[in-house]
Write an enzyme that holds these catalytic residues in place. Structure first.
Site, PDB file in Angstrom:
ATOM      1  N   GLY A 116       3.175  -4.228  -8.420  1.00 56.45           N
ATOM      2  CA  GLY A 116       4.555  -4.072  -7.998  1.00 56.45           C
ATOM      3  C   GLY A 116       5.344  -2.932  -8.596  1.00 56.45           C
ATOM      4  N   ASP A 175      -1.034   3.176  -2.610  1.00 56.95           N
ATOM      5  CA  ASP A 175      -1.742   3.264  -3.882  1.00 56.95           C
ATOM      6  C   ASP A 175      -3.011   2.415  -3.812  1.00 56.95           C
ATOM      7  OD1 ASP A 175      -1.998   4.251  -6.493  1.00 56.95           O
ATOM      8  OD2 ASP A 175      -1.104   2.458  -7.368  1.00 56.95           O
ATOM      9  N   LYS A 203      -3.321   7.634  -2.151  1.00 59.45           N
ATOM     10  CA  LYS A 203      -4.322   7.871  -3.193  1.00 59.45           C
ATOM     11  C   LYS A 203      -5.717   7.938  -2.589  1.00 59.45           C
ATOM     12  CE  LYS A 203      -5.158   4.586  -6.312  1.00 59.45           C
ATOM     13  NZ  LYS A 203      -4.826   3.809  -7.520  1.00 59.45           N
TER      14      LYS A 203
END
Length: 212
Positions: free
Chosen positions: A63, A122, A162
């Site tokens: 988070g 991510d 990513k």
């Protein structure tokens, strides 16, 4: 309050030492993970996040990215945080959490606040011990995020994803170039020395029908 990075002088001489300066700083500032400083640096370098934006965060657990993004977009923004793992961090009333697999959720399920001004990813594979397999899985996750951005990102919007460095990097970069006017590759200061990850940042999403 936006994340405050530790100074370079605070970084340990041994890059493998845990917890390092970034981990300690994240904990001190109430973030679940040190990854917040990667997003903070990207945000600072490309002016990614602003008040009132609509943001989709793929692979949001635990988070830190969503916490940072929620602070930056403020009460007038909207944030959808998605992850297969439970997310217990508090993001504020502007945020909604969906527990699910970003690879299998439909675009409709991800479109609560679309069109988005920013799509973040991510996402990373659970490492298997096989470098080739992990790289292939990372590429798959990155391309899924790009596909979501193609469907849900507003013209002029931005994307951050990513990916593990591999022979697929050029294909991933070219796919993002097909979607956005400007593409940058960024390896944030907070990335561990042993990590093979890098972030591809797409800026100024092209208008519908404009590619290449």
């Amino acid at each position: 309050m936006p994340a405050e990075r530790p100074s370079v002088s605070q970084k340990p001489k041994n890059p493998y030492k845990r917890p390092d300066a970034f981990t300690k700083a994240a904990k001190a500032q109430g973030y679940p993970a040190r990854s917040v400083f990667k997003l903070e640096e990207i945000d600072r370098r490309v002016r990614l996040l602003r008040p009132g934006q609509r943001v989709l965060d793929l692979g949001a657990a635990p988070g830190s990215w969503s916490m940072y993004a929620a602070q930056r977009i403020g009460a007038g923004g909207k944030l959808l945080a998605v992850d297969l793992s439970p997310i217990t961090a508090a993001f504020g009333p502007q945020a909604t959490v969906v527990q699910g697999d970003a690879l299998s959720l439909t675009n409709e399920a991800l479109a609560q606040f679309a069109p988005y001004d920013v799509v973040l990813s991510d996402m990373a594979p659970a490492t298997s011990g096989s470098k080739i397999a992990d790289q292939a899985r990372s590429y798959e996750l990155f391309m899924r995020a790009v596909a979501v951005a193609e469907a849900l990102l507003a013209p002029g919007g931005a994307f951050v994803g990513k990916i593990f460095m591999s022979e697929d990097f050029v294909k991933a970069r070219d796919a993002l170039r097909n979607l956005c006017e400007e593409v940058r590759s960024i390896r944030p200061e907070g990335t561990r020395a042993s990590s093979v990850e890098i972030f591809l940042v797409g800026l100024k999403r092209k208008a519908a029908g404009k590619t290449g």
